[in-house]
Scaffold this active site. Structure first.
Site, mmCIF file in Angstrom:
data_model
loop_
_atom_site.group_PDB
_atom_site.id
_atom_site.type_symbol
_atom_site.label_atom_id
_atom_site.label_comp_id
_atom_site.label_asym_id
_atom_site.label_seq_id
_atom_site.Cartn_x
_atom_site.Cartn_y
_atom_site.Cartn_z
ATOM 1 N N PHE A 116 0.865 -1.178 0.000
ATOM 2 C CA PHE A 116 0.000 0.000 0.000
ATOM 3 C C PHE A 116 0.899 1.224 0.000
ATOM 4 C CE2 PHE A 116 -4.428 1.223 0.881
ATOM 5 C CZ PHE A 116 -5.073 0.082 0.477
ATOM 6 N N GLN A 236 -7.119 15.151 3.679
ATOM 7 C CA GLN A 236 -6.462 14.396 2.613
ATOM 8 C C GLN A 236 -7.319 14.257 1.353
ATOM 9 O OE1 GLN A 236 -5.828 9.916 3.001
ATOM 10 N NE2 GLN A 236 -3.765 10.729 3.007
ATOM 11 N N HIS A 238 -7.567 11.923 -1.722
ATOM 12 C CA HIS A 238 -7.092 10.624 -2.218
ATOM 13 C C HIS A 238 -6.922 10.759 -3.730
ATOM 14 C CE1 HIS A 238 -6.955 6.397 -3.195
ATOM 15 N NE2 HIS A 238 -7.039 6.058 -1.932
ATOM 16 N N LEU A 248 -14.492 6.161 -4.432
ATOM 17 C CA LEU A 248 -13.093 5.771 -4.268
ATOM 18 C C LEU A 248 -12.719 4.518 -5.047
ATOM 19 C CD1 LEU A 248 -10.720 6.811 -2.436
ATOM 20 C CD2 LEU A 248 -11.088 4.716 -1.177
ATOM 21 N N GLU A 251 -6.468 2.260 -3.108
ATOM 22 C CA GLU A 251 -5.034 2.197 -3.358
ATOM 23 C C GLU A 251 -4.584 0.744 -3.558
ATOM 24 O OE1 GLU A 251 -3.232 5.213 -0.909
ATOM 25 O OE2 GLU A 251 -1.775 3.709 -0.313
ATOM 26 N N ARG A 282 -0.222 9.588 -0.486
ATOM 27 C CA ARG A 282 -1.365 10.143 -1.232
ATOM 28 C C ARG A 282 -1.212 11.610 -1.572
ATOM 29 N NH1 ARG A 282 -6.005 6.961 2.221
ATOM 30 N NH2 ARG A 282 -5.487 4.960 1.272
ATOM 31 N N HIS A 369 -11.117 13.006 0.981
ATOM 32 C CA HIS A 369 -11.196 11.655 1.526
ATOM 33 C C HIS A 369 -11.138 11.565 3.044
ATOM 34 C CE1 HIS A 369 -10.823 7.362 1.439
ATOM 35 N NE2 HIS A 369 -9.628 7.364 1.997
ATOM 36 N N ARG A 411 -2.244 11.082 6.120
ATOM 37 C CA ARG A 411 -2.386 9.712 6.610
ATOM 38 C C ARG A 411 -1.954 8.698 5.553
ATOM 39 N NH1 ARG A 411 -6.140 5.692 5.930
ATOM 40 N NH2 ARG A 411 -7.833 6.936 5.068
#
Ligand SMILES: Cc1cc2nc3c(=O)[nH]c(=O)nc-3n(C[C@H](O)[C@H](O)[C@H](O)COP(=O)(O)OP(=O)(O)OC[C@H]3O[C@@H](n4cnc5c(N)ncnc54)[C@H](O)[C@@H]3O)c2cc1C
Length: 596
Positions: A116, A236, A238, A248, A251, A282, A369, A411
């Site tokens: 990830f 954030q 994404h 979404l 990832e 991200r 996100h 994050r």
């Protein structure tokens, strides 16, 4: 008055709320109040995985996870809290497995893990397989597992009750007021402790991965009562939301080998992050997409790029990058692997886009996100009321709504699910201990009076501006001016506009005057909350004259540790807001420039 008495009330039934309920209910009498039926909480939408350094497929250590988290946070995370999270993650994932969570398996029966963004082998700097997953439905499985456990433990649920006010008596929490959605009645919950686990507020922006319910109710109520929020400028984006819809695309797609391609057919992340490429964190990727688009290299010159997970593309880059299986054989992927590992993603693309990801690349753009900031807490979930660390006795927060701070300025993927279960558990245990040590405080006089007055204000009148129009205007300005890139000019314009919208909100018109399922009324109330958060987000962003993690200022392009290695605390001061700062807790890792 509809009156209920408990030791502890938890507001929110997502992963954080349910984990807290499970642990608090071991020694206290607990109720969970949720505006949604528990298993509809946004945690159920989490796709890709939960990070824990189990090392099931290759060498890994919780300290590596901690370093990646701190680096990903652009050094704004508090390192003592990060250590707790990454260390506890290992045992808690096994605990979830023992509760019955159906993780995917390796051929020898261990929990399967995939790469990830931002998770690395600290020695080689290459991606490491750390994300434990149940296909692309990891959050769904966590939510179902925890809900079953709560039912078994006889936690009391108040489903479709909307929290509207916190009650405080002589500086101690004494309860909450909630609105029962199907009857329109108010209920007073009298208790010793309250936990907020209400999730994020992505609905401030018009392109978002977040559910309709994520409107930041609890932070807004607390702000209005004069309590502070921490690090609100860090939200954030994404990188991979479905174009124009924001839905979404996990990832995990890039974890399985998917790559980002611009309008010239280039794998552009090779330029921005030469080592980790499409698995950079991200914030880095969202900015890269934005720059590609700004320089005219979007697809057909438009404001999107492609995410390509077609087997022929993935296998070409696996070969080029020399990607191997754990046994040393060259790694490849087939159409069947994609269907098996990413079934929901394949389904979303076919349903919403008419695009088959096995045959065609997916059009994507950054989508709002995740809230890194929120209600300030210590590592036991206790709510802080100032930058000096004073607590509000009986108040707790955990999950996305809380700011511990383990995510700092950005994050890493898979770290929210870890945060929910680690700090949900710790907060639940701390609440239980607290409830066993103190008496029930008295309720304030007329506990539901303020809520009643506010609802009457929203319901009065027979003309005005509709909530939907104000909301749309707010979401558009937030997306345009308080998005991936920010400048003083953009932020100042946004602030003026949000303040105008707040004024307009005073004349908001609710057409439905009824009692049952009055979503018109509730949406208007939620809009008031979002406007409050839009204002503090913009003010915090305007105030921070540097670029760090998810907060990128075109006019202050560099990170500035001399002046800004500190958390923002923003709180009401009459009609205005005041800003204070809390130092970042540094541990083993001294701030360095981030290189991917
Ligand atoms: C599409 C998507 C995919 C994601 N994928 C991942 C992933 O793979 N890995 C990862 O680590 N993270 C992921 N995340 C992030 C992560 O899922 C969330 O941050 C996390 O689930 C939030 O959990 P929570 O328990 O804090 O709140 P939520 O699960 O959002 O639950 C909030 C709860 O609060 C209740 N609530 C809210 N307001 C009120 C009110 N006024 N009164 C009463 N109840 C209220 C709601 O009813 C709900 O029960 C993803 C997020 C999204 C949107």
């Amino acid at each position: 008055m509809n009156y209920h008495k408990y030791d502890a009330v938890i507001v929110g039934a997502g992963g954080a709320g349910l984990m807290a309920a499970l642990y608090a209910s071991r020694g206290a009498n607990v109720a969970v109040v949720s505006k949604l039926y528990p298993t509809r909480s946004h945690t159920g939408a989490a796709q890709g995985g939960i990070g824990a350094a189990l090392g099931n497929l290759e060498e890994d250590h919780w300290e590596w996870h901690a370093f990646d988290t701190v680096k990903g946070s652009d050094y704004l995370a508090d390192q003592d809290a990060v250590d707790i999270m990454c260390k506890d993650a290992v045992d808690i994932v096994l605990e979830l497995e023992h509760m019955g969570l159906p993780f995917d398996r390796t051929p020898d029966g261990k929990i399967s893990q995939r790469p990830f963004g931002g998770h690395t082998n600290n020695d080689t700097k290459k991606p490491v397989r750390r994300a434990c997953h149940a296909a692309d439905r990891t959050g769904h499985m966590i939510l179902q597992t925890l809900y079953q456990q709560c039912i078994k433990n006889e936690v009391q649920f108040y489903d479709e009750y909307q929290f509207m006010d916190l009650l405080v008596t002589d500086g101690r929490v004494s309860g909450i007021v909630a609105y029962q959605i199907n009857t329109g009645e108010l209920h007073v919950f009298h208790c010793k402790a309250v936990m907020f686990a209400t999730g994020g507020w992505g609905r401030l922006w018009n392109i978002t991965s977040n559910a309709h319910s994520l409107t930041g109710d609890a932070p807004a109520v607390l702000l209005n009562k004069g309590y502070p929020m921490e690090d609100m400028e860090f939200f954030q984006f994404h990188p991979t939301g479905i174009y124009k819809m924001g839905i979404l695309i996990t990832e995990g797609v890039r974890g399985e080998g998917g790559v980002l391609i611009n309008g010239k057919g280039e794998r552009f992340m090779e330029r921005y992050a030469p080592t980790i490429k499409d698995l950079a964190s991200r914030d880095v990727i969202s900015r890269a997409i934005y720059l590609e688009v700004a320089e005219g290299r979007g697809i057909e010159g438009k404001d999107y790029v492609y995410l390509d997970v077609r087997p022929e593309t993935v296998n070409k880059y696996f070969e080029q990058d020399g990607i191997k299986n754990p046994d040393g054989s060259p790694r490849t992927i087939t159409a069947e692997d994609i269907e098996r590992k990413l079934p929901d993603i394949a389904d979303f693309c076919r349903t919403y886009l008419g695009v088959d990801p096995i045959k065609d690349p997916m059009p994507i753009q950054p989508t709002a996100h995740y809230a890194m900031g929120g209600i300030p807490t210590d590592a036991d979930g206790r709510v802080l009321v100032d930058a000096q660390g004073t607590i509000l006795p009986g108040a707790y927060a955990a999950g996305e709504v809380a700011c511990v701070s383990v995510h700092g300025a950005n994050r890493l993927g898979t770290n929210s699910l870890v945060d929910l279960v680690v700090f949900g558990k710790r907060g639940g245990m701390a609440m239980m201990d607290f409830c066993n040590q103190v008496d029930l405080p008295a309720l304030p006089d007329d506990p539901e009076g303020d809520v009643q007055a506010m609802l009457e204000f929203l319901l009065e009148g027979d003309s005005g501006t509709s909530a939907a129009n104000i909301r749309k205007a707010m979401q558009e300005i937030m997306m345009r001016n308080v998005g991936v890139f920010r400048t003083e000019e953009l932020l100042t314009t946004a602030l003026e506009r949000v303040r105008e919208l707040k004024k307009q909100f005073r004349t908001v018109y609710v057409a439905d005057k009824g009692k049952r399922f009055n979503t018109d009324l509730l949406e208007a109330w939620e809009l008031g909350n979002m406007l409050e958060l839009a204002e503090v987000t913009t003010l915090s962003a305007l105030n921070r004259t540097e670029s760090r993690g998810g907060h990128a200022r075109d006019d202050y392009a560099e990170r500035n540790d001399d002046d800004w290695l500190k958390h923002t605390f923003i709180q009401r001061d009459g009609e205005n807001y005041q800003i204070d700062y809390k130092p970042v807790t540094i541990g083993r890792y001294q701030p360095q420039k981030r290189v991917y």
